[in-house]
Design a protein around this motif. Structure first.
Motif, short mmCIF file in Angstrom:
data_model
loop_
_atom_site.label_atom_id
_atom_site.label_comp_id
_atom_site.label_asym_id
_atom_site.label_seq_id
_atom_site.Cartn_x
_atom_site.Cartn_y
_atom_site.Cartn_z
N MET A 85 63.55 21.91 -17.42
CA MET A 85 62.14 21.64 -17.71
C MET A 85 61.90 21.51 -19.21
SD MET A 85 58.88 23.94 -16.55
CE MET A 85 57.22 23.55 -17.12
N LEU A 86 62.52 22.42 -19.99
CA LEU A 86 62.35 22.38 -21.44
C LEU A 86 63.00 21.13 -22.04
CD1 LEU A 86 63.05 26.14 -22.26
CD2 LEU A 86 60.84 24.98 -22.31
N VAL A 87 64.21 20.81 -21.58
CA VAL A 87 64.91 19.63 -22.10
C VAL A 87 64.13 18.36 -21.77
CG1 VAL A 87 67.00 18.24 -21.87
CG2 VAL A 87 67.17 20.72 -22.05
N ALA A 88 63.54 18.31 -20.57
CA ALA A 88 62.78 17.13 -20.17
C ALA A 88 61.56 16.91 -21.07
CB ALA A 88 62.33 17.27 -18.72
N GLN A 89 61.05 18.01 -21.66
CA GLN A 89 59.90 17.89 -22.56
C GLN A 89 60.30 17.70 -24.02
OE1 GLN A 89 56.78 17.59 -21.37
NE2 GLN A 89 57.84 17.62 -19.39
N GLY A 90 61.61 17.54 -24.26
CA GLY A 90 62.07 17.22 -25.60
C GLY A 90 62.41 18.40 -26.47
N TYR A 91 62.43 19.62 -25.93
CA TYR A 91 62.79 20.78 -26.74
C TYR A 91 64.31 20.86 -26.90
CZ TYR A 91 57.98 22.36 -25.98
OH TYR A 91 56.62 22.45 -25.95
N HIS A 92 64.76 21.35 -28.05
CA HIS A 92 66.18 21.53 -28.31
C HIS A 92 66.59 22.89 -27.77
CE1 HIS A 92 69.74 21.52 -31.38
NE2 HIS A 92 70.13 21.41 -30.13
N VAL A 93 67.43 22.90 -26.75
CA VAL A 93 67.79 24.13 -26.04
C VAL A 93 69.28 24.39 -26.19
CG1 VAL A 93 67.86 25.30 -23.80
CG2 VAL A 93 65.94 23.80 -24.37
N SER A 94 69.64 25.63 -26.51
CA SER A 94 71.03 26.07 -26.56
C SER A 94 71.27 27.00 -25.38
CB SER A 94 71.33 26.79 -27.87
OG SER A 94 72.66 27.28 -27.89
N VAL A 95 72.33 26.75 -24.60
CA VAL A 95 72.57 27.50 -23.36
C VAL A 95 73.83 28.33 -23.50
CG1 VAL A 95 73.00 27.34 -20.89
CG2 VAL A 95 71.43 25.73 -21.98
N LEU A 96 73.76 29.61 -23.11
CA LEU A 96 74.91 30.51 -23.04
C LEU A 96 75.10 30.96 -21.60
CD1 LEU A 96 74.49 32.82 -26.18
CD2 LEU A 96 76.32 31.18 -25.77
N GLU A 97 76.30 30.81 -21.08
CA GLU A 97 76.61 31.22 -19.71
C GLU A 97 77.92 32.01 -19.74
OE1 GLU A 97 77.13 32.23 -16.12
OE2 GLU A 97 75.28 31.11 -16.51
N HIS A 98 77.92 33.24 -19.15
CA HIS A 98 79.10 34.11 -19.24
C HIS A 98 80.12 33.87 -18.16
CE1 HIS A 98 76.72 36.17 -16.20
NE2 HIS A 98 77.81 36.78 -15.83
N ASP A 99 79.81 33.00 -17.18
CA ASP A 99 80.74 32.69 -16.09
C ASP A 99 81.47 31.39 -16.42
OD1 ASP A 99 82.05 31.97 -13.75
OD2 ASP A 99 80.50 32.76 -12.45
N ALA A 100 82.78 31.50 -16.71
CA ALA A 100 83.54 30.32 -17.12
C ALA A 100 83.60 29.26 -16.02
CB ALA A 100 84.96 30.73 -17.52
N ASP A 101 83.67 29.70 -14.77
CA ASP A 101 83.70 28.73 -13.66
C ASP A 101 82.40 27.95 -13.58
OD1 ASP A 101 86.25 29.49 -12.96
OD2 ASP A 101 85.57 31.01 -11.54
N GLN A 102 81.27 28.64 -13.80
CA GLN A 102 79.97 27.97 -13.79
C GLN A 102 79.86 26.98 -14.94
OE1 GLN A 102 77.78 27.92 -11.57
NE2 GLN A 102 75.72 27.65 -12.39
N VAL A 103 80.40 27.35 -16.10
CA VAL A 103 80.38 26.44 -17.25
C VAL A 103 81.15 25.17 -16.93
CG1 VAL A 103 81.14 26.13 -19.64
CG2 VAL A 103 80.07 28.28 -18.94
N GLU A 104 82.35 25.36 -16.36
CA GLU A 104 83.18 24.20 -16.03
C GLU A 104 82.50 23.31 -14.99
OE1 GLU A 104 87.67 23.29 -14.21
OE2 GLU A 104 86.99 25.35 -14.56
N LEU A 105 81.87 23.94 -14.00
CA LEU A 105 81.19 23.18 -12.95
C LEU A 105 80.03 22.37 -13.53
CD1 LEU A 105 80.72 22.60 -9.91
CD2 LEU A 105 79.24 24.62 -9.88
N LEU A 106 79.19 23.01 -14.35
CA LEU A 106 78.02 22.33 -14.89
C LEU A 106 78.40 21.24 -15.89
CD1 LEU A 106 75.67 25.40 -15.32
CD2 LEU A 106 75.44 23.55 -13.66
#
Length: 643
Positions: free
Chosen positions: A434-455
């Protein structure tokens, strides 16, 4: 007379059941209170009531044999949770890390056994038997501590799964190492009558029967049973399935637990998966508790007292060797030092199947009782140490991860983000998109390596990292960002992130995902700026749809929803102080009183608001509320409640 004879011969079934239950009820809560975990509580209870303690149970071996069915049920339930696609995804952990652990540990154990003067046949049997770890204790402890779904938890499960598979060749090959005369000449199983070439075919046929039967036959049978709408019969059918598969595997000389696991995997995609899991789960807990108590009762304290240095030395040697082997192997699979330390200490004990393998090797003439008796004590003692090893592993993991100068692949994007989103699962993705769609600059941190690879496979810009570490938040842009959104599903980790952000980046406004009301209170105490209960608004929307299905008008539905949300949010913030200052019973009483008052106020406000809205739509003067004078047309009147 029969009752008197049974009572004279020994404690009856009811007495034994009373002893086991009483020991568990007393010991397990105390162990939990002390932070030792329920598994160690069961083991202590077994040691207290066993033949080397209070002697309330004289034959723990017989109980242990029956209680092993708890391990069978546990692996069946694990199989139900592992769909074939998920299992295929874990193939590197199972085939790579798991097989390497068994082979390297077994060979080093063989070398140590030969150094102690054993023949290579005996040393090989001892070394590979001790390479196995306790599936029951490790998985139960990991789940209890909330580690099972983490990277170290998955690595531990992959190794344990391969170990359970490795039992098959061990059971088949160990009798070939026999160098001692076999007393009694008892056969090893139902396949002894078959020629040697036919036994592998019988094993393959048994596994194929489980797989094909689950795919082609079992689902129609379960569908037919479910159509009877007799819940107890469905439960009986689920238990019959587990018992039948275990008996079939035992008949062909395989591990019953492994057979149950295969059956669970076959049914993982079935529409009856959750129903079966719910029916069998209570039996798993009870039987696993019985198994742990039996292990504790089977520890031969007389042998320990007679040879304390030998038993203690062998136990420490077993733990040290397995941890020393597993740590570098896990590191080879690109896990961080802290994660590898946790896995190594979690799997450093002997396993429950060592009791089975030592019995087989002794009856087959591979190992004499002089070796199996102390080895069984060493395995049981190492299993009893597992909760303490896990506590040490968790502490070491936290220390290593906190002080690591090179975090595992924190691919932080460049630029100055306005918002940092910690956690990009089903909840965080909605907020982030939702934030990215409105043009905001978003930094994402995810602690699950499998989820990172999937996304990342879907083209999403997601970075690996633990947001509770201040250096990773800084790399993600916390010094210049305006907002931090904590959207992970772990309440304890959420609190750690909030506390880190408040301490290291006080300018950062923190918004969070709250699991429930209690989590919201904890987050308010930690200093969160705002939060959203993850299911609250979804439940309100479902309530609105329910009212519409019951015939309520749109006006009634909107008024009811707005008033309910407003009052509930107000009560949550007002009761925050009471939750932390009062005892829980007083807090419950205050909630009851407040809820009763609010129900009355809600009904009044809904009626008043509906009347005022209807009057405004008709252009009439607004009716008075709570004794106020009526407002003339166009005066605006008193503002309606804002939610």
């Amino acid at each position: 007379m029969a009752v008197e004879t049974a009572a004279a011969e020994g404690p009856g079934l009811l007495q034994s059941a009373f002893v086991f239950l009483a020991a568990a009820v007393v010991s397990v809560p105390i162990a939990k209170r002390l932070g030792l975990g329920s598994v160690l509580g069961y083991l202590i209870a077994g040691a207290l009531i066993g033949p080397f303690g209070l002697r309330l149970i004289e034959d723990p071996g017989g109980v242990l044999h029956a209680a092993e069915f708890g391990v069978v049920i546990m692996l069946f339930l694990i199989g139900l949770e592992l769909q074939p696609a998920v299992l295929w995804k874990m193939r590197a952990l199972v085939a790579g890390l798991g097989s390497a652990q068994v082979l390297v540990t077994g060979l080093i154990g063989t070398a140590i056994g030969m150094a102690f003067g054993l023949s290579w046949q005996m040393a090989l049997a001892v070394g590979f038997t001790l390479s196995l770890s306790s599936t029951a204790i490790v998985l139960s402890s990991l789940r209890e501590r909330g580690i099972a779904a983490t990277d170290p938890g998955r690595a531990s499960f992959g190794i344990l799964l391969l170990q359970d598979i490795a039992i098959i060749p061990m059971l088949a090959l160990f009798p070939l190492l026999a160098t001692l005369p076999v007393e009694g000449g008892a056969g090893a199983g139902a396949l002894d009558a078959l020629p040697a070439w036919a036994r592998p075919l019988a094993v393959i046929a048994a596994v194929a029967a489980v797989v094909l039967g689950g795919r082609l036959l079992l689902r129609p049978v379960l569908r037919w049973i479910a159509a009877t709408r007799l819940h107890e019969i469905f439960t009986a059918a689920a238990l019959l399935l587990v018992v039948g598969v275990a008996l079939l595997m035992q008949t062909v000389g395989l591990s019953p637990a492994l057979g149950a696991f295969v059956a669970g995997v076959v049914l993982a995609d079935s529409e009856f998966r959750h129903e079966i899991e719910g029916d069998i789960e209570p039996f798993r807990g009870l039987l696993l508790g019985l198994f742990f108590i039996s292990v504790g009762a089977s520890i031969d304290f007389a042998l320990m007292m007679g040879e304390p240095l030998m038993i203690l030395g062998l136990t420490l040697l077993l733990v040290a060797v397995k941890a020393a082997v597993i740590f570098p192997l896990v590191r080879l699979f690109r896990y961080a030092n802290g994660e590898a330390a946790l896995v190594a200490l979690a799997l450093a004990q002997g396993g429950e199947f060592a009791f089975v393998l030592f019995a087989v090797t002794q009856s087959a003439g591979v190992l004499p009782p002089e070796i199996t008796r102390p080895m069984i004590v060493v395995v049981a003692l190492s299993m009893a140490l597992t909760p303490l090893l896990l506590m040490l592993g968790t502490w070491l993991s936290a220390r290593m991860l906190a002080t690591s100068a090179t975090p595992r692949a924190p691919e932080i994007e460049e630029g100055q983000p306005e918002v940092i989103v910690a956690g990009y699962g089903r909840f965080g993705q909605v907020t982030g998109r939702m934030l990215v769609a409105q043009g905001y600059h978003v930094s994402v941190l995810e602690h699950d390596a499998d989820q990172v690879e999937l996304l990342r496979g879907f083209g999403r810009k997601v970075n690996y990292g633990d947001a509770s570490r201040s250096e990773l938040l800084r790399l993600a842009g916390a010094e210049t960002a305006r907002l931090l959104v904590v959207a992970i599903d772990d309440p304890a980790k959420t609190l750690a992130i909030i506390e880190t952000a408040r301490r290291e980046f006080p300018h950062l406004k923190v918004l969070s995902r709250a699991h429930d009301r209690r989590a919201a209170y904890d987050q308010l105490k930690a200093g969160v700026d705002d939060f959203e209960r993850e299911t609250f608004l979804a439940a309100v929307r479902l309530g609105k749809k329910t009212m519409r299905a019951l015939g309520a008008t749109d006006l009634e539905i909107e008024v009811a929803a707005e008033a309910f949300v407003s009052y509930d949010e107000q009560m949550l913030h007002e009761m925050y102080e009471a939750f932390h200052k009062e005892d829980f019973a007083t807090y419950q009483r205050m909630i009851r009183d407040r809820t009763a008052l609010e129900q009355e106020l809600l009904q009044r406000e809904q009626v008043a608001t509906a009347r005022r809205r209807a009057a405004r739509l008709r252009g009439e003067p607004l009716p008075p509320v709570d004794g106020e004078p009526s407002d003339g047309p166009g005066t605006g009147g008193r503002a309606e409640p804002v939610c």
